[in-house]
Design a protein around this motif. Structure first.
Motif, short mmCIF file in Angstrom:
data_model
loop_
_atom_site.label_atom_id
_atom_site.label_comp_id
_atom_site.label_asym_id
_atom_site.label_seq_id
_atom_site.Cartn_x
_atom_site.Cartn_y
_atom_site.Cartn_z
N VAL A 229 83.21 18.06 -1.26
CA VAL A 229 84.48 17.67 -1.87
C VAL A 229 84.86 16.26 -1.44
O VAL A 229 85.24 15.42 -2.26
CB VAL A 229 85.60 18.66 -1.48
CG1 VAL A 229 86.93 18.21 -2.07
CG2 VAL A 229 85.26 20.06 -1.95
N ILE A 230 84.75 15.99 -0.14
CA ILE A 230 85.10 14.67 0.37
C ILE A 230 84.17 13.61 -0.21
O ILE A 230 84.61 12.53 -0.62
CB ILE A 230 85.03 14.66 1.91
CG1 ILE A 230 86.12 15.56 2.50
CG2 ILE A 230 85.17 13.24 2.45
CD1 ILE A 230 86.04 15.72 4.00
N GLU A 231 82.89 13.93 -0.28
CA GLU A 231 81.91 12.98 -0.80
C GLU A 231 82.20 12.60 -2.24
O GLU A 231 81.96 11.46 -2.67
CB GLU A 231 80.50 13.57 -0.68
CG GLU A 231 79.39 12.56 -0.85
CD GLU A 231 78.02 13.13 -0.57
OE1 GLU A 231 77.08 12.33 -0.42
OE2 GLU A 231 77.87 14.36 -0.51
N HIS B 196 96.86 18.24 6.59
CA HIS B 196 97.41 19.46 6.04
C HIS B 196 98.29 19.13 4.84
O HIS B 196 98.89 18.04 4.77
CB HIS B 196 98.27 20.18 7.08
CG HIS B 196 97.51 21.07 8.00
ND1 HIS B 196 97.87 21.27 9.32
CD2 HIS B 196 96.40 21.82 7.80
CE1 HIS B 196 97.01 22.10 9.88
NE2 HIS B 196 96.11 22.44 9.00
N ASN B 197 98.37 20.05 3.91
CA ASN B 197 99.21 19.86 2.73
C ASN B 197 100.65 20.26 3.06
O ASN B 197 101.16 21.29 2.63
CB ASN B 197 98.68 20.71 1.57
CG ASN B 197 99.46 20.46 0.29
OD1 ASN B 197 100.04 19.39 0.09
ND2 ASN B 197 99.49 21.46 -0.59
N THR C 51 94.96 14.81 -3.50
CA THR C 51 94.23 15.96 -4.04
C THR C 51 94.33 17.12 -3.06
O THR C 51 94.02 16.96 -1.87
CB THR C 51 92.75 15.62 -4.27
OG1 THR C 51 92.65 14.49 -5.14
CG2 THR C 51 92.01 16.80 -4.88
N VAL C 52 94.75 18.28 -3.54
CA VAL C 52 94.86 19.46 -2.69
C VAL C 52 93.54 20.21 -2.69
O VAL C 52 92.95 20.46 -3.76
CB VAL C 52 95.99 20.40 -3.18
CG1 VAL C 52 96.05 21.66 -2.31
CG2 VAL C 52 97.34 19.68 -3.16
N VAL D 233 94.87 18.22 2.16
CA VAL D 233 94.93 17.17 1.15
C VAL D 233 93.93 16.07 1.46
O VAL D 233 93.65 15.78 2.63
CB VAL D 233 96.35 16.54 1.03
CG1 VAL D 233 97.31 17.53 0.38
CG2 VAL D 233 96.86 16.10 2.39
N ILE D 234 93.38 15.49 0.42
CA ILE D 234 92.56 14.28 0.53
C ILE D 234 93.37 13.18 -0.16
O ILE D 234 93.69 13.30 -1.35
CB ILE D 234 91.19 14.46 -0.15
CG1 ILE D 234 90.37 15.53 0.58
CG2 ILE D 234 90.43 13.12 -0.15
CD1 ILE D 234 89.05 15.84 -0.10
#
Length: 350
Positions: free
Chosen positions: A92-94, A308-309, A323-324, A344-345
């Motif tokens: 996801v991070i990538e 954290h969201n 982005t959650v 979150v990102i």
């Protein structure tokens, strides 16, 4: 191989002409046939030996230095279990990483999951945990690397409940911070592998206080992974520090990429784990981090942050791309403190 021979031949021809030598003169100095030298310069000779090339360089008054092959796509992964580690979210991070960037910065490197996934050519890593940074510095230096492996083997051989608590108490001894870095590095890895649930936790005085995992045997490292980590670090020549996160990114420039993975903002209704070191990372530090994030963004640096969201974090980074994502919290002293959480990102780019 053909491309390499052609490049080598062009270099020899250029150096020979700069020295004002003909092929006849250089071949005579080397004690070889002119026709052979001609083929070498054209890159058409097959099976030329290292000694032959070394003789040519020696005759030209130059030293032949082996070219270091670029090391990439190595099988490397975190050497310790670390709270907040990003292994489970790597894909996801990538997917949110810039298509291209210059230098990579990670001021809260932790176990290095994203670093080892990306394997950037140039990078600066940092963490407030000095013992963790001791490990990274040992991985970069061949002599320290060998000493670290011996230290870990010693821990494996001597492991017992009594031995675990003996090693755990070392940070309370006077002069602990003056111990060789491979000793401090080996202690951190051993405690991480032998303690309860792989939890890294210190008290308010900075002393490691996790109980034993009651393991009969402990495997501190995988040889292949460790050797690959050593190969990776010594071929990258990174900047490795244990300083304040703001100081760690002060040299980031436009086109660089900074990934912040700080101790997370705490849930008001949950028991959040943030005891990575004795320095608390509270709301004030989250505010300061958001300020640094914005300053880097204004400089043209690509910036990404995980957290954290929470409402607080969403307010701090209002106006950026949020982005959650869902993640599983795997490390907590209590079983009911583990489970799925929202993270979150946050990025300053699409």
């Amino acid at each position: 191989m053909e491309k390499m021979l052609a490049t080598l031949g062009n270099d020899i021809r250029k150096f020979r002409m700069e020295a004002g030598l003909s092929q006849e003169q250089l071949s005579s100095f080397c004690g070889m046939d002119r026709a052979q030298l001609s083929k070498i310069e054209k890159g058409t000779i097959i099976g030329v030996t290292f000694n032959t090339i070394a003789k040519i360089y020696d005759a030209l008054g130059m030293k032949l230095v082996p070219v270091k092959e670029e090391v990439k796509n190595l099988d490397i992964h975190p050497f310790v279990k670390w709270a907040g580690g990003k292994t489970q979210l790597l894909e996801v991070i990538e997917s949110h990483i810039p298509e291209s960037f210059n230098r990579y910065f990670e001021p809260f490197v932790g176990g290095g999951a994203l670093l080892f996934k990306l394997q950037p050519k140039a990078f600066s890593i940092n963490d407030s945990n000095e013992e963790l940074i001791c490990v990274y510095k040992c991985l970069e230096n061949n002599e320290l690397f060998e000493l670290l492996k011996k230290e870990l083997l010693k821990h494996e051989e001597n492991h017992s409940e009594e031995y675990y608590y003996q090693i755990r108490e070392m940070d309370k001894l006077q002069g602990f911070n003056e111990l060789p870095i491979y000793v401090r590095a080996g202690r951190l890895i051993y405690l991480n592998k032998a303690c309860f649930n792989g939890l890294y936790r210190v008290n308010s005085k900075g002393y490691f206080n996790v109980p034993s995992g009651k393991k009969k045997t402990v495997n501190c490292f995988d040889k292949k992974t460790f050797d690959n980590l050593n190969l990776f670090f010594k071929n990258r020549k990174p900047v490795i520090t244990s300083i304040d996160f703001e100081e760690a990114v002060k040299n980031a420039k436009a086109g660089d990429f900074v990934y912040f993975d700080p101790p997370y903002d705490t849930w008001e209704e949950k028991n959040s784990f943030t005891s990575y070191d004795k320095n608390a990372f509270g709301k004030d530090e989250q505010v300061r981090l958001a300020k640094v994030f914005k300053e880097l963004s204004d400089k043209g640096v690509y910036v990404m942050l995980s957290n954290h969201n929470t409402k607080f974090i969403n307010e701090l980074y209002k106006g950026f791309h949020i982005t959650v994502v869902h993640a599983k919290r795997m490390i907590n002293s209590k079983a009911d403190g583990r489970g799925e959480v929202e993270e979150v990102i946050i990025t300053n780019y699409e």
